[in-house]
Design a protein around this motif. Structure first.
Motif, short mmCIF file in Angstrom:
data_model
loop_
_atom_site.label_atom_id
_atom_site.label_comp_id
_atom_site.label_asym_id
_atom_site.label_seq_id
_atom_site.Cartn_x
_atom_site.Cartn_y
_atom_site.Cartn_z
N ILE A 78 0.86 -1.40 -0.04
CA ILE A 78 0.04 0.04 -0.03
C ILE A 78 0.83 1.27 0.10
CG2 ILE A 78 -1.65 1.26 1.31
CD1 ILE A 78 -2.89 -1.42 0.02
N GLN A 79 0.77 2.18 -0.84
CA GLN A 79 1.24 3.51 -1.20
C GLN A 79 0.53 4.71 -0.76
OE1 GLN A 79 1.64 5.46 -4.68
NE2 GLN A 79 2.09 6.93 -3.20
N LEU A 80 1.17 5.40 0.00
CA LEU A 80 0.24 6.79 0.35
C LEU A 80 1.08 7.89 -0.36
CD1 LEU A 80 -0.40 5.97 4.13
CD2 LEU A 80 -1.87 5.58 1.90
N ASN A 81 0.26 8.95 -0.70
CA ASN A 81 0.89 10.12 -1.02
C ASN A 81 1.53 11.12 0.08
OD1 ASN A 81 0.90 9.45 -3.61
ND2 ASN A 81 -0.41 11.13 -4.41
N ALA A 82 2.54 11.69 -0.08
CA ALA A 82 3.14 12.21 1.17
C ALA A 82 2.28 13.70 1.39
CB ALA A 82 4.38 12.84 0.78
N ASP A 83 1.59 14.32 0.38
CA ASP A 83 0.73 15.29 0.41
C ASP A 83 -0.52 15.13 1.19
OD1 ASP A 83 2.36 16.81 -1.01
OD2 ASP A 83 1.20 17.21 -2.52
N ALA A 84 -1.06 13.61 0.97
CA ALA A 84 -2.21 13.36 1.64
C ALA A 84 -1.75 13.01 3.22
CB ALA A 84 -2.93 11.81 1.13
N VAL A 85 -0.68 12.66 3.49
CA VAL A 85 -0.43 12.28 4.93
C VAL A 85 -0.20 13.72 5.63
CG1 VAL A 85 1.52 11.37 6.36
CG2 VAL A 85 0.83 10.21 4.25
N LEU A 86 0.13 14.67 4.95
CA LEU A 86 0.37 16.27 5.47
C LEU A 86 -0.86 16.81 5.56
CD1 LEU A 86 3.60 16.81 3.73
CD2 LEU A 86 3.45 16.85 5.90
N GLY A 87 -2.01 16.36 5.13
CA GLY A 87 -3.25 17.12 4.81
C GLY A 87 -3.39 18.08 3.86
N LEU A 88 -2.42 18.26 2.93
CA LEU A 88 -2.65 18.96 1.76
C LEU A 88 -3.61 18.75 0.77
CD1 LEU A 88 1.39 19.43 1.19
CD2 LEU A 88 -0.29 20.73 2.56
N GLU A 89 -4.20 17.41 0.99
CA GLU A 89 -5.12 17.23 0.21
C GLU A 89 -6.78 17.02 0.84
OE1 GLU A 89 -4.18 13.44 -2.03
OE2 GLU A 89 -2.31 14.48 -2.97
N GLY A 90 -6.67 17.41 1.97
CA GLY A 90 -7.74 17.65 2.78
C GLY A 90 -7.79 16.60 4.07
N ARG A 91 -8.77 16.98 4.76
CA ARG A 91 -8.76 16.37 6.17
C ARG A 91 -8.96 15.00 6.08
NH1 ARG A 91 -11.91 20.67 10.05
NH2 ARG A 91 -10.52 22.24 9.90
N ALA A 92 -10.21 14.60 5.26
CA ALA A 92 -10.33 13.15 5.19
C ALA A 92 -9.34 12.14 4.83
CB ALA A 92 -11.88 12.69 4.30
N PRO A 93 -8.67 12.50 3.66
CA PRO A 93 -7.28 11.53 3.24
C PRO A 93 -6.38 11.84 4.51
CG PRO A 93 -8.21 13.22 1.43
CD PRO A 93 -8.74 13.54 2.61
N LYS A 94 -6.26 12.85 5.04
CA LYS A 94 -5.04 12.78 5.98
C LYS A 94 -5.36 11.79 7.29
CE LYS A 94 -2.63 15.68 9.36
NZ LYS A 94 -2.41 17.34 9.68
N ARG A 95 -6.74 11.67 7.70
CA ARG A 95 -7.20 10.94 9.02
C ARG A 95 -7.28 9.46 8.17
NH1 ARG A 95 -11.67 14.76 9.28
NH2 ARG A 95 -12.75 13.43 7.99
N PHE A 96 -7.29 9.25 6.81
CA PHE A 96 -7.29 7.67 6.40
C PHE A 96 -5.84 7.27 6.53
CE2 PHE A 96 -6.56 5.01 2.95
CZ PHE A 96 -7.47 3.73 3.15
N CYS A 97 -5.05 8.39 6.04
CA CYS A 97 -3.43 8.00 6.01
C CYS A 97 -3.07 7.65 7.58
CB CYS A 97 -2.91 9.16 5.44
SG CYS A 97 -3.16 9.26 3.63
N LYS A 98 -3.52 8.51 8.31
CA LYS A 98 -3.06 8.51 9.86
C LYS A 98 -3.36 7.23 10.20
CE LYS A 98 -2.98 11.09 14.14
NZ LYS A 98 -3.34 12.17 14.93
N ARG A 99 -4.64 6.75 10.12
CA ARG A 99 -5.18 5.60 10.46
C ARG A 99 -4.41 4.33 10.02
NH1 ARG A 99 -11.54 3.37 10.59
NH2 ARG A 99 -11.17 1.36 11.05
N LEU A 100 -4.21 4.18 8.77
CA LEU A 100 -3.36 3.08 8.29
C LEU A 100 -1.78 3.28 8.83
CD1 LEU A 100 -4.15 2.83 4.28
CD2 LEU A 100 -5.43 1.91 6.53
#
Length: 236
Positions: free
Chosen positions: A158-180
């Protein structure tokens, strides 16, 4: 750090437009602390399907320029998955990541989970390890994160984007990445960078965030150790 997903190769997709922009992206990656990059131009029927000869020629031009910056380069493909993916890889029409057994596989945002599961099984049956690109974009996974574990149990990464992890693509993707990440269900974080001024590489910022929110071991695993395993064609 090793970046296994980016669109730095110029003139072959919606990433860098010119060799000058590619060089600017390399310079920025250097400042971010990146020492090796797998260039992954899109392959999507009817949208991105540039000839291998053109991709190889542009890659050859960039190699010495990257070398001057102390960055190693390799080629791959971000393949928008369809039923022909096995043939495309086996025929050499599309590339695995750095000539390894790993395949960067992309799906439509609204793809059904049954399709992701089916094609993951198909790639594994063909002898490849699917690396599911930017998993935070697929509604079927975001709505039911437990499905990520199912894909990983099959053998997918499973690959995640750095921008999503940082919240630059929104709160929901950031929460999902943090959970994973907290659940040890992510394998690699990559830049998925597309330009010198837009969608740039934020791997250094991502590393700092991971160390602060988790620990240095997590940052090293997601940004260096696991990506290096892909680069070297090593397996768990």
């Amino acid at each position: 750090m090793v970046d296994i997903h980016c669109h730095l190769l110029y003139g072959v997709d919606d990433g860098a437009a010119t060799i000058e922009e590619s060089v600017k992206m390399l310079q920025h990656a250097k400042k971010q602390g990146v020492t090796a990059i797998i260039l992954t131009p899109h392959y999507r029927h009817g949208m991105f399907a540039h000839p291998n000869e053109k991709i190889a020629a542009h890659f050859s031009e960039l190699l010495p320029l990257a070398g001057q910056l102390g960055i190693e380069l390799a080629l791959g493909t971000e393949y928008h998955v369809n039923s022909q993916i096995g043939e495309a890889l086996q025929s050499g029409r599309c590339r695995t990541l750095a000539e390894s057994g790993y395949v960067l596989s992309e799906y439509s945002h609204n793809s059904e989970f049954t399709y992701l599961y089916q094609m993951t099984e198909e790639l594994l049956r063909c002898g490849y390890v699917p690396v599911i690109a930017h998993a935070e974009r697929y509604a079927c996974l975001v709505q039911e994160p437990s499905r990520v574990k199912e894909l990983r149990r099959l053998g997918a990464w499973i690959q995640l984007n750095a921008d999503a992890v940082l919240g630059l693509e929104g709160r929901a993707p950031k929460r999902f990445c943090k959970r994973l990440i907290a659940g040890d269900c992510a394998d690699v974080i990559a830049s998925d960078s597309h330009g010198a001024n837009r969608r740039v590489c934020h791997l250094a910022e991502c590393r700092g965030y991971l160390i602060k929110k988790f620990d240095a071991e997590t940052a090293d695993r997601l940004l260096l150790r696991n990506p290096t395993m892909i680069w070297r064609n090593e397996y768990r």
